[in-house]
Every structure is written in C-alpha cells, then in structure tokens.
Design a protein around this motif. Structure first.
Motif, short mmCIF file in Angstrom:
data_model
loop_
_atom_site.label_atom_id
_atom_site.label_comp_id
_atom_site.label_asym_id
_atom_site.label_seq_id
_atom_site.Cartn_x
_atom_site.Cartn_y
_atom_site.Cartn_z
N VAL A 332 0.79 -1.10 0.01
CA VAL A 332 0.18 0.08 0.10
C VAL A 332 0.94 1.30 0.03
CG1 VAL A 332 -2.00 -0.84 1.26
CG2 VAL A 332 -0.15 -0.14 2.47
N ALA A 333 0.30 2.07 -0.66
CA ALA A 333 0.97 3.64 -0.51
C ALA A 333 0.45 4.54 0.70
CB ALA A 333 0.79 4.26 -1.99
N MET A 334 1.47 5.12 1.39
CA MET A 334 0.91 5.94 2.73
C MET A 334 1.56 7.37 2.55
SD MET A 334 0.28 3.22 4.37
CE MET A 334 -0.12 3.64 5.88
N ASP A 335 0.58 8.22 3.13
CA ASP A 335 1.29 9.52 3.22
C ASP A 335 2.03 9.74 4.34
OD1 ASP A 335 -0.20 9.97 5.28
OD2 ASP A 335 -1.82 11.22 4.20
N GLU A 339 -1.43 7.57 6.56
CA GLU A 339 -2.72 7.34 6.16
C GLU A 339 -2.68 6.86 4.44
OE1 GLU A 339 -5.75 8.47 7.44
OE2 GLU A 339 -4.59 8.68 9.26
N PRO A 340 -3.67 5.95 4.47
CA PRO A 340 -3.44 5.16 3.17
C PRO A 340 -3.86 5.99 1.92
CG PRO A 340 -5.43 4.31 4.25
CD PRO A 340 -4.70 5.20 5.19
N LEU A 341 -3.04 6.09 1.08
CA LEU A 341 -3.20 6.81 -0.44
C LEU A 341 -3.86 5.98 -1.28
CD1 LEU A 341 0.28 8.36 -0.58
CD2 LEU A 341 -1.78 9.58 -0.12
N PRO A 342 -4.56 6.52 -2.27
CA PRO A 342 -5.48 5.93 -3.34
C PRO A 342 -4.65 4.77 -4.14
CG PRO A 342 -5.79 8.24 -3.59
CD PRO A 342 -4.63 8.09 -2.68
N PHE A 343 -5.21 3.97 -4.61
CA PHE A 343 -4.76 2.82 -5.35
C PHE A 343 -3.76 3.26 -6.58
CE2 PHE A 343 -5.67 -0.14 -9.18
CZ PHE A 343 -4.95 -1.23 -8.66
#
Ligand SMILES: Nc1ncnc2c1ncn2[C@@H]1O[C@H](COP(=O)(O)OP(=O)(O)OP(=O)(O)O)[C@@H](O)[C@H]1O
Length: 585
Positions: A332-335, A339-343
């Motif tokens: 997953v991508a995180m800021d 917080e999770p970032l969009p796909f």
C-alpha cells in the motif's frame, strides 16, 4: 522431436472439435515426446517459459510481421503482412500463406537427410532471443526470428508464428493439459478403455472414473504448487503419482494468488458461522519470498517479478524475517501521516523499472501481509486460514503494522462496526474469509469474500484505438474496450463493449501511446486494432444492452480511471461479470 511433427500434431488437435478426443490426441503427443516432453507441454499452450517464470519473449506483433516479411523475400514488407492479416484474421494463417522456401527443401534436394527444425532447437533459439536485452536487441530478435521462419515450411510457420506471439489457439487450455498428462502417464489403459467403452458395466466404469479423477487431482495439485506444466508432465511420466505428491512449494517460485468473490457478512456468517474479518487494503497484491540465504523476491498477482520496484518492502522483509517464507499480502502507498493513499499512487511504484529511487521519495509504500503459505520448511497451503495467520503473526510479531489484524466474529453488528472503522480509516472495505479454509492458489471460490461500498468499475482490455487529431495526432486517443469471454479451452475471446476517451490527460495519452503502439496489429486509416494485453480500469454510469458492440452491451458515460498494470488480458473482467452487474443495476 522434429518441429514439423509437432506442427502436424498441433494441426490435428486444432481440427478436433470433441474435448475428450483432444485430450486423447494430446496424451498421445505427450507419450511420443521423449526428451522434449516438458517443452511440448509448454508449446501446446503457447508458452516457452513455465507459467511461474515472468521471462517473456517480448516480441510484439510488429516485430513478428517484420520477421515474416524478411523471410518471405525482398518483395514483401511488414505492411503486406499486415494486409494479409486483415484478410485472414490470424497470424498463423498469414505465416503459412508465404513460401519461405526453407532449408528443408535444399536438404531434400541434396543429401536427402532431414535437416528440419527440432522442437529443442526452436526452444533454445527462443530462449536465447528472450535473453537479448539493451541496445541492438530488437535487431538480434528480428534476426533470430527471421532465421527460424526461414527454415520453416508453411505448417511449421503457422505454429511458430502463433508460438512467438503466445497465441497458440489450438483449443488446449490448462485443464486439457492437466487431463492429458494424467491420461498419458497415470491412468491405466484398462481404466481408460472402461471409461470409453459404452458397453462397460456401470460398476467397472465408476471405479475407473474414480481412479482417473484421483490421477487428475494429483496432477492438479502438483500444478497448483509449481505452476510448471513441463516439469509436472515429466514427473508424472518418470515418477508417477508418488513423484507428483512430492512436489513442494519452492521459495523463489511464485504461486497463483487466491482470489475473492463479492459477498456480504450475512453470506459469510450463513455459510461458516464464524468469519475471519480483515481490512481490505487498497493497494497491489504482492507475494513475498525470502529464501534460506536471506534473498528476498516479490511477485505480482500475475507472478511477475516486481522485486526491483519495491526496495523498501525488500529491506523490511530482510530485516524482519529470519526464516525462509512465502507470504501473501498487499503493498500500500502511505502519506507522511501514515494514512493510506489511493490505489493509483501504488501503481506509480509497482512494476517500475526506472527512477525507482526518485519515486521512492515521492510515494512511500509498505507491506500489509495477510497470509503465510510457507514458513521454515513447512508448506501451509492445506492448513486452515486461522492457523496460517497465527504463523504469520508469530513471524512478524503480534503488533506489527505489517500484519493484517484478523477478527474472528460471529456477530453481524461487530462486523458492521469493523467495516465502518475500516472505511473511516480510508481503506477500501473489508474481506470476509472462511477461517477453516485452506489456501487454494488461483481459485476465485467462496472462501474469500470481498465487500466494498464503492461504485463498481470494470477492468477491460484495450483491443483497438484511434489516432487523435490536430495537436493530438501523434497520440492514440479513443480506446476501444472489450470484456473477456472465458472459453473452456483456455483460448479467451474478447468482445467489445465501448470506447473511452474521457478522463485522460495529455501526459497520460503520451504514456498510453508508448504502451500500446508496440501492440498494434493492424491499421486502417485512423483506426488501429490492438493485441489484447493492456487493461484499463473504467468507471461508468450504467451498463446498457446495445447492438452497437459485439458483447451486446455498452457503457454509458465511460471514463478512464487508470491502467491496471497489475493485470493482464487473462485476468480482466469477464462478460459474465458485466452481465451480472447489468442485471443487478
Ligand atoms: N486483507 C486482504 N486479504 C485478501 N486480499 C486483500 C486484502 N486486502 C486487500 N486485498 C486485495 O483485494 C483483492 C481482491 O479484490 P478486488 O476486487 O479489489 O481486486 P481486483 O484486483 O479489482 O479484482 P479481483 O482480484 O477480484 O480480480 C485481492 O487480490 C488483494 O489484492
């Protein structure tokens, strides 16, 4: 085996309409293949490399057309080849329509000895071709391919062309190969005869069928674990069922990902009583392998090696795990705040081959592991999910953020609260899993359910496009989309469902043109046909029935969301799914 012999047998199989007879012809071919058995078992499926191996020949239609043109002589150009393709519709028929006047003719004229291509030679030339990289590799590939075509007669050329473009299309799917391996090497001739014999008594026939099914199951299990049809065919012949039973997961060799269906908590609890509930992370699927030497490799859901694109996951696993393992999870991508970032953000990292370090600064990625397939020498596929998850926690630590939390619950309210929390935290939804189920690779069964409230999108295959106009004349603009129609034989077809031109920036158009141009099969004016390989995720308002497209459906207000770099044409959405979505609107 001579390649001419292989081609003749493939032609016979292609001409046979009855499924059982195809299995029987294929089984005969396997029995006669000798040392070439592993290669033949791959070639009939249009593969040079095992399914788990992400090495590709990297030969686009254009390169293949050019090679055919060169072999056909100085008066033939790639454009002529494409014209014939427009007429005949299929590259094998085009290749067979030229007289390459290969060495076979010369040899027959001279010594009379056969000097034709062998299956082993085709295999080794194609493998060498796949290994060519860097500057000049296009020319090397072209020369090798031209050299091969130059030595073929029309029947061989037909199957060589299809093989290099991975379009064998002789009606042989994975299930056919599995059954034929069992029939060739594991089913006793008496049992095979009893199954075919209309006059056999019912009891004898039932017993024979049961033994045949057991043999097929043994082949299927070995295939699930290894994804190597060639190796499994060889083992079945040389060591029988005992050999197949001995096939183990191998760290470094990816397995197919277990998949999910859409479903609700009520479905899950109704079926299992208790459900294992997890966050559904909005990232990209990743399979993590760490071998005995500490070497880490990462694979996509298509079993493609993505290790180099995700160095921080490699570093994390190398630091966190001391045993050989195979884990399943999501990256997953995180800021910066975690917080999770969009796909879409993760897709900027996934499969990336250039600028990895720069992108690493821009988009931070982390692993969320949710399953453990192998740990410290133990294959865990057959263990229940709950036990596999315990093993995962034992490996990475109870409170590691890299492990998905798993809630065992039989309470619909508790599950609803868990779902609300997951959505609040910016995740995509929840997964509901059968806590007692084994891990079944490649299976989209009922043991994993996904639940996400978002509006549905479709993952559709690009099968055509139009060149733009004015300042966009150099870019492909409007994209023709198709849904996949699953065929028993494994030869998926693609039926058109709409065009998308909205939601794409100029920068994206340039990238999409680079991506799709090598896949162009035919051009007529502004319109091009594209080999099914690139998958677009597409949003829409509604699915309507429509005579305009060959699927019988059309999308209202389709808009481009992203390229699904993690998917291939074979894993795009099926027409069945389109029909189900249309019915449920
Ligand atoms: N906890 C989890 N357990 C299993 N899968 C998860 C989990 N979290 C996220 N996923 C992802 O969800 C995917 C399944 O759902 P989704 O419909 O979003 O994926 P898709 O790629 O669009 O479709 P599909 O996998 O059904 O073809 C899995 O393949 C996996 O990548």
């Amino acid at each position: 085996m001579q390649f001419a012999e292989f081609a003749a047998r493939a032609a016979e199989i292609e001409a046979e309409p009855a499924d059982l007879a195809v299995v029987s012809l294929l089984s005969d071919l396997f029995s006669d293949a000798g040392d070439d058995l592993p290669t033949v078992a791959r070639f009939v499926q249009g593969r040079v490399f095992p399914a788990w191996d992400s090495t590709t020949l990297d030969i686009g239609p254009r390169l293949c057309h050019e090679a055919i043109a060169r072999a056909a002589g100085p008066n033939v150009s790639a454009d002529d080849v494409e014209d014939r393709l427009a007429d005949r519709g299929e590259i094998g028929a085009v290749a067979a329509s030229y007289d390459f006047g290969g060495q076979r003719g010369l040899a027959a004229f001279g010594s009379g000895e056969q000097d034709g291509l062998t299956v082993a030679e085709v295999d080794s030339e194609l493998r060498a071709l796949a290994a060519a990289s860097g500057s000049g590799s296009e020319e090397t590939k072209l020369k090798t391919l031209y050299g091969l075509f130059n030595r073929t007669d029309p029947d061989e050329a037909r199957f060589l062309a299809r093989l290099v473009l991975s379009e064998m299309r002789i009606g042989v799917g994975e299930g056919t190969v599995r059954d034929a391996v069992a029939e060739a090497f594991l089913v006793a001739p008496a049992d095979a005869a009893a199954i075919r014999d209309d006059d056999a008594d019912a009891e004898t026939e039932a017993a024979a069928r049961e033994r045949r099914n057991e043999a097929i199951a043994a082949v299927a299990r070995a295939l699930q674990v290894s994804n190597d049809y060639g190796m499994v065919a060889g083992l079945a012949r040389d060591e029988g069922e005992a050999g197949l039973d001995g096939v183990r997961l191998e760290v470094g060799r990816p397995v197919q990902a277990m998949l999910a269906q859409a479903g609700t908590a009520a479905d899950a609890l109704g079926e299992w009583g208790t459900a294992a509930v997890e966050t559904k992370f909005d990232g990209a699927r990743v399979q993590v392998h760490r071998d005995a030497d500490g070497e880490v490799s990462l694979f996509s859901r298509n079993m493609e090696d993505v290790t180099d694109a995700l160095p921080e996951v490699v570093e994390f696993v190398a630091g966190a795990v001391d045993d050989p393992v195979i884990l399943d999870g999501e990256v997953v991508a995180m800021d910066d705040g975690g917080e999770p970032l969009p796909f879409q953000e993760i897709l900027r990292r996934f499969r990336r081959k250039h600028d990895v370090d720069r992108m690493r600064e821009e988009v931070r990625v982390e692993l969320r592991a949710f399953d453990c397939l192998h740990a410290a020498g133990d294959d865990l596929l057959a263990d229940p999910l709950a036990a596999r998850h315990d093993r995962l926690t034992a490996l990475l630590g109870d409170d590691s953020p890299a492990v998905s939390d798993l809630l065992l619950s039989d309470d619909p309210d508790e599950i609803a609260a868990y779902e609300a929390d997951a959505l609040d935290a910016g995740h995509e939804g929840i997964m509901l899993k059968n806590p007692d189920a084994p891990y079944s690779p490649g299976d989209r069964g009922k043991n994993w359910l996904k639940r996400k409230p978002d509006v549905e999108t479709l993952d559709l295959v690009v099968t055509g496009a139009e060149w733009g106009e004015g300042r966009r004349a150099e870019f492909l603009g409007t994209f023709l989309l198709s849904a996949r129609v699953e065929a028993e034989s494994g030869d998926d077809a693609f039926e058109t469902i709409g065009k998308v031109a909205t939601g794409i920036t100029d920068e994206e158009l340039a990238e999409l043109t680079d991506l799709l141009e090598p896949e162009i099969e035919r051009e007529a004016g502004k319109e091009v046909d594209i080999r099914p390989s690139v998958v677009f995720e597409v949003g829409y308002e509604e699915i309507q029935t429509s005579p305009t497209y060959s699927s019988g459906y059309a999308l209202r207000f389709p808009r481009f969301v992203t390229v699904r770099e993690d998917k291939t044409a074979e894993t795009a959405d099926s027409l069945d799914r389109v029909e189900r979505l249309a019915d449920s609107q």
